[in-house]
Design a protein around this motif. Sequence first.
Motif, mmCIF file in Angstrom:
data_model
loop_
_atom_site.group_PDB
_atom_site.id
_atom_site.type_symbol
_atom_site.label_atom_id
_atom_site.label_comp_id
_atom_site.label_asym_id
_atom_site.label_seq_id
_atom_site.Cartn_x
_atom_site.Cartn_y
_atom_site.Cartn_z
ATOM 1 N N PRO A 141 0.879 -1.165 0.117
ATOM 2 C CA PRO A 141 -0.019 -0.074 -0.124
ATOM 3 C C PRO A 141 0.918 1.259 -0.034
ATOM 4 C CG PRO A 141 -0.750 -1.566 1.503
ATOM 5 C CD PRO A 141 0.497 -2.184 0.909
ATOM 6 N N HIS A 142 2.246 1.101 0.367
ATOM 7 C CA HIS A 142 2.982 2.277 0.587
ATOM 8 C C HIS A 142 3.653 2.749 -0.827
ATOM 9 C CE1 HIS A 142 2.313 2.653 4.823
ATOM 10 N NE2 HIS A 142 2.851 1.459 4.987
ATOM 11 N N ILE A 143 3.656 1.806 -1.898
ATOM 12 C CA ILE A 143 4.467 2.044 -3.006
ATOM 13 C C ILE A 143 3.569 2.880 -4.009
ATOM 14 C CG2 ILE A 143 5.434 0.740 -5.115
ATOM 15 C CD1 ILE A 143 6.803 0.060 -2.558
ATOM 16 N N PRO A 144 4.171 4.100 -4.328
ATOM 17 C CA PRO A 144 3.571 5.054 -5.189
ATOM 18 C C PRO A 144 3.160 4.572 -6.714
ATOM 19 C CG PRO A 144 5.856 5.830 -4.310
ATOM 20 C CD PRO A 144 5.815 4.471 -3.832
ATOM 21 N N ASP A 145 2.323 5.171 -7.237
ATOM 22 C CA ASP A 145 2.247 4.775 -8.856
ATOM 23 C C ASP A 145 3.396 4.961 -9.438
ATOM 24 O OD1 ASP A 145 -0.299 3.918 -8.146
ATOM 25 O OD2 ASP A 145 -1.303 5.959 -8.898
ATOM 26 N N GLY A 146 3.642 4.256 -10.450
ATOM 27 C CA GLY A 146 4.916 4.717 -11.141
ATOM 28 C C GLY A 146 6.214 3.853 -10.753
ATOM 29 N N VAL A 147 6.250 3.414 -9.426
ATOM 30 C CA VAL A 147 7.195 2.602 -8.791
ATOM 31 C C VAL A 147 6.839 1.070 -8.761
ATOM 32 C CG1 VAL A 147 8.518 2.162 -6.849
ATOM 33 C CG2 VAL A 147 8.115 4.472 -7.616
ATOM 34 N N HIS A 148 7.569 0.217 -9.405
ATOM 35 C CA HIS A 148 7.482 -1.163 -9.194
ATOM 36 C C HIS A 148 8.026 -1.734 -8.013
ATOM 37 C CE1 HIS A 148 7.245 -0.346 -13.578
ATOM 38 N NE2 HIS A 148 8.266 -0.059 -13.894
ATOM 39 N N PHE A 149 6.949 -2.858 -7.709
ATOM 40 C CA PHE A 149 6.997 -3.657 -6.376
ATOM 41 C C PHE A 149 7.130 -4.903 -6.558
ATOM 42 C CE2 PHE A 149 5.253 -5.382 -2.319
ATOM 43 C CZ PHE A 149 6.482 -5.432 -1.679
ATOM 44 N N VAL A 150 8.266 -5.373 -6.510
ATOM 45 C CA VAL A 150 8.496 -7.194 -7.000
ATOM 46 C C VAL A 150 9.058 -7.842 -5.777
ATOM 47 C CG1 VAL A 150 9.689 -8.682 -8.590
ATOM 48 C CG2 VAL A 150 8.981 -6.401 -9.311
ATOM 49 N N PRO A 151 8.324 -8.326 -4.847
ATOM 50 C CA PRO A 151 8.736 -8.873 -3.863
ATOM 51 C C PRO A 151 9.759 -10.167 -4.239
ATOM 52 C CG PRO A 151 6.459 -8.639 -3.475
ATOM 53 C CD PRO A 151 6.971 -8.460 -4.958
ATOM 54 N N GLY A 152 10.874 -10.447 -3.256
ATOM 55 C CA GLY A 152 11.648 -11.547 -3.553
ATOM 56 C C GLY A 152 12.207 -12.310 -2.073
ATOM 57 N N HIS A 153 12.850 -13.338 -2.354
ATOM 58 C CA HIS A 153 13.373 -14.080 -1.088
ATOM 59 C C HIS A 153 14.491 -14.983 -1.695
ATOM 60 C CE1 HIS A 153 12.674 -17.242 2.122
ATOM 61 N NE2 HIS A 153 13.688 -16.377 2.368
ATOM 62 N N PRO A 154 15.592 -14.463 -1.148
ATOM 63 C CA PRO A 154 16.898 -15.620 -1.647
ATOM 64 C C PRO A 154 16.866 -16.625 -0.516
ATOM 65 C CG PRO A 154 17.425 -13.408 -0.342
ATOM 66 C CD PRO A 154 16.095 -13.411 -0.638
ATOM 67 N N LEU A 155 16.816 -17.887 -1.027
ATOM 68 C CA LEU A 155 16.771 -18.936 0.003
ATOM 69 C C LEU A 155 18.249 -19.141 0.208
ATOM 70 C CD1 LEU A 155 14.101 -21.452 -1.728
ATOM 71 C CD2 LEU A 155 13.825 -19.062 -0.206
ATOM 72 N N ALA A 156 18.840 -18.458 0.883
ATOM 73 C CA ALA A 156 20.178 -18.699 1.429
ATOM 74 C C ALA A 156 20.552 -17.794 2.498
ATOM 75 C CB ALA A 156 21.266 -18.138 0.206
ATOM 76 N N GLY A 157 21.353 -18.239 3.428
ATOM 77 C CA GLY A 157 21.783 -17.887 4.684
ATOM 78 C C GLY A 157 22.474 -18.498 5.542
ATOM 79 N N THR A 158 23.058 -17.926 6.854
ATOM 80 C CA THR A 158 23.572 -18.624 7.658
ATOM 81 C C THR A 158 23.054 -18.319 9.097
ATOM 82 O OG1 THR A 158 25.428 -16.795 8.544
ATOM 83 C CG2 THR A 158 25.791 -18.259 6.274
ATOM 84 N N GLU A 159 23.663 -18.644 10.111
ATOM 85 C CA GLU A 159 23.237 -18.489 11.628
ATOM 86 C C GLU A 159 23.769 -17.079 11.902
ATOM 87 O OE1 GLU A 159 25.090 -20.591 10.646
ATOM 88 O OE2 GLU A 159 26.483 -21.284 12.021
#
Length: 306
Positions: A111-129
């Motif tokens: 809801p906060h993303i203004p018109d004219g800005v693209h919102f493309v959610p992502g999730h890298p499946l990589a990490g460490t502790e």
Amino acid sequence: MSVIYNKVALVGLGLIASSMFWAMKRRGLAGTVSGFARSAETRDTARRIGLCDTVCDSLADAVKDADLVVLAVPVGAMGEVAAEIAPHLKPGATVTDVGSVKRAVIDSVGPHIPDGVHFVPGHPLAGTEHSGPESGFATLFDNRWCLLVPMPGSDPAAVATLRTYWEGLGSYVDEMEVDHHDLVLAVTSHAPHLIAYTMVGVADDLNRVTDSEVIKYSATGFRDFTRIAASDPTMWRDVFLNNKDATLEILGRFTEELFALQRAIRTGDGALLQDYFTRTRAIRRGIIEAGQDTDAPDFGRAKVER
Ligand code: NAP
């Protein structure tokens, strides 16, 4: 590889953002990279270790003129950060995130993303502790999957560019529907973390076995739970609070299976145990064949000399 985004802004400078920075530098994916973290301590550390071309003292400065803005803060903080950056986003920019949960992030950030800005959610499946600005490294995403969760109506060109960017960071990229993402991750990551936290908690509470015995004899299995249970408490608190339904569904199934195995042990049903463990062994083999872990004994760990 050539520059994909002229300016990338990293919001939050922990494990994931710092690994993205080093991976971007390795391949020259960004013209310039700005960064912001809420604490002066993290910003000072970033400046000291050369993390980001510019470390900014305000969110507005960090995202100004950025072509890609990456939200790399705990899931519960994403909405607040998105509200603060919204007025400063460049028209045509892409905003993405790396949060471990997708439905809650889409609901709080979208809801906060203004018109004219693209919102493309992502999730890298990589990490460490490990966490924090000093924990990142350039190869974290190599040969790991990154899931993009485009919104209905997402600009295909913005999605395609973000895909190329993640491939440049070393990842394989897939697209996934949002609720399916949260269910898959509940099985592969969220429930296993909760189980590891529980097992380590049980060992800590059990007063018939001393703490020193648990630690000394940990190589028999317990040690592998402790690595997962050492993960960042804030990040994981937010994962469970924001992926409630899928995690509870998987934990419900887990509890049923646990009872079935408990019953097999009590009644001496060796055949059930044998079949069960044969099936689970095949899953481990599948992970190795998919190139997602090493076949070396004990995960290829070097022997620790005392
Ligand atoms: P991290 O190393 O703990 O770093 C978190 C960053 O977020 C820090 O810069 C911290 O700032 C900032 N932050 C924390 N709380 C905040 C708040 N309330 N408002 C604004 N900023 C805040 O975390 P990470 O492991 O990089 O995780 C970042 C994101 O990636 C999370 O959404 C997580 O779900 C996701 N993720 C993590 C992993 C993993 O294995 N770690 C894997 C995939 C995705 P300060 O340092 O100034 O406190």
